[in-house]
Design an enzyme around this catalytic site. Structure first.
Site, mmCIF file in Angstrom:
data_model
loop_
_atom_site.group_PDB
_atom_site.id
_atom_site.type_symbol
_atom_site.label_atom_id
_atom_site.label_comp_id
_atom_site.label_asym_id
_atom_site.label_seq_id
_atom_site.Cartn_x
_atom_site.Cartn_y
_atom_site.Cartn_z
ATOM 1 N N HIS A 131 0.816 -1.220 0.000
ATOM 2 C CA HIS A 131 0.000 0.000 0.000
ATOM 3 C C HIS A 131 0.848 1.267 0.000
ATOM 4 O O HIS A 131 0.328 2.352 -0.256
ATOM 5 C CB HIS A 131 -0.985 -0.010 1.177
ATOM 6 N N ASP A 161 0.149 -7.767 1.558
ATOM 7 C CA ASP A 161 0.498 -6.351 1.609
ATOM 8 C C ASP A 161 2.018 -6.152 1.610
ATOM 9 O O ASP A 161 2.545 -5.298 2.307
ATOM 10 C CB ASP A 161 -0.122 -5.661 2.818
ATOM 11 N N SER A 234 4.950 2.225 7.901
ATOM 12 C CA SER A 234 4.633 1.155 6.959
ATOM 13 C C SER A 234 5.881 0.694 6.218
ATOM 14 O O SER A 234 6.593 1.495 5.630
ATOM 15 C CB SER A 234 3.612 1.637 5.923
#
Length: 393
Positions: A131, A161, A234
């Protein structure tokens, strides 16, 4: 008379010393004595933990010095067309320009987002979250030593992911994978770029392992940690106190968007599997049965949870349907693997090579049944989530 005064001070000194020693002995706790006057041995207290294992660690700077250079900041740009000018919806205005709008009323803007990544190979391969880079038109990687480089996408895996990108630089630091031995209570450090403030290290412990059924990704086997993780972390590293990579930070459970001490990282074992598969095949190949599942409903919640899962639906002409699996069947075992949950079954089947055959043991109408199923190949699917996959700034 004069001789008496010569040795008298020494006599007094000896008396004082003897009195002090006797007083000290009187103050010491006496060993318990049995009723019959027999002296009992003093109780021996064993330590609850082996304190030599920790070595009295008071600083994790050595681990950070090893790991931090291999954690990078990722800047992505995305071209966004602005179409919200009020005149753009006016038919007379559009007719005046022959439906060719002036460029200044239809500009393109670059929208920056910030994330993190981990260098896992000396030839420039970097792991990050899908993402972080999925909508990017350009990816810039910034290293701790000040170097920057454009990166290209090698492969992505939305089901976990994860994504693999590559930069062309030499003398790159690398973080080694630690695939096992991580236990609840172990101290961990999270390294990333939260809120774009720059590389940051936070400390916590492993709160749980094997977290699944969270609705974050299709394939879930998360490490849960209370190390502070925030947007921008992230794709960053979760390391142990020796500087080994034990996971890639990917999500937080939060109602406010900030850290509440419940963060999730993809374990290094899954990261390595995705990396190797992408480098070998350009994509991640997984096994698939073509069924949807639901947990076993128990009326008595006091009883131990039953193992197995129930087939909620069977995809027409899918591998399971062709093998005769039916809606309502209870799957208890695949090959030699006893199934404990839906996530367990999905993860196990995913590791099976397409076109291989697995033996599935089911209960149908209370009777045991074994079916041979030829595993298919799973197509990439995205899943919605109530958890926050660390949105970028």
């Amino acid at each position: 008379m004069r001789r008496t005064f010569t040795w008298l001070p020494w006599v007094l000194l000896i008396i004082v010393i003897i009195g002090f020693i006797a007083w000290q002995q009187y103050q010491k706790p006496k060993a318990p004595v049995a009723p019959d006057g027999v002296k009992m041995p003093a109780e021996k207290v064993e330590p609850l933990i082996d304190t030599s294992r920790t070595g009295g660690v008071v600083s994790y700077s050595a681990a950070v010095k090893v790991a931090a250079p291999a954690v990078v900041n990722i800047f992505t740009t995305q071209k966004v067309k602005q179409l919200d000018h009020p005149l753009m919806n006016d038919p007379a205005f559009r007719e005046f320009f022959g439906n060719q709008l002036p460029e200044q009323l239809n500009p393109e803007q670059n929208e920056n987002s910030l994330g993190s990544g981990v260098i896992v190979r000396p030839d420039g391969y970097i792991l990050t979250n899908n993402h972080v880079i999925s909508q990017a038109d350009q990816i810039i990687v910034a290293l701790q030593d000040g170097r920057r480089a454009a990166a290209k996408i090698i492969g992505t895996d939305p089901d976990t992911d994860l994504a693999v990108i590559k930069i062309e630089l030499d003398k790159l630091p690398v973080l080694p994978f630690k695939l096992s031995g991580n236990e609840v209570g172990d101290v961990v450090l999270a390294i990333g770029n939260p809120f774009g403030v720059g590389q940051t290290v936070t400390q916590g412990i492993i709160s749980a392992t094997g977290r699944s059924d969270l609705g974050i990704n299709t394939y879930e086997d998360f490490i849960q940690t209370d190390a502070a993780i925030n947007p921008g972390n992230s794709g960053g590293a979760l390391i142990d106190v020796a500087g080994n990579l034990i996971g890639v930070n990917t999500a937080i459970f939060s109602q406010s968007g900030g850290s509440l001490g419940i963060g999730f990282a993809i374990p290094a074992k899954i990261c390595q599997q995705v990396l190797n598969s992408i480098l070998k095949d350009g994509r991640v190949v997984r096994g698939w049965l073509g069924i949807s599942l639901m947990p076993i409903q128990q009326e008595n919640i006091i009883e131990p949870k039953q193992a197995g899962v129930v087939v909620a639906d069977v995809l027409k002409n899918g591998p399971a349907a062709q093998a005769g699996l039916l809606k309502g069947d209870k799957i208890t075992q695949v090959n030699e693997e006893k199934i404990t949950s839906a996530a367990h079954l999905i993860n196990y089947v995913a590791l099976q090579a397409p076109n291989s055959t697995v033996k599935i043991q089911v209960e149908r109408a209370g009777k045991p049944l074994t079916l041979d199923v030829v595993v298919g190949e799973r197509k990439v699917q995205n899943s919605d989530s109530q958890y926050i996959p660390l949105p970028q700034r």
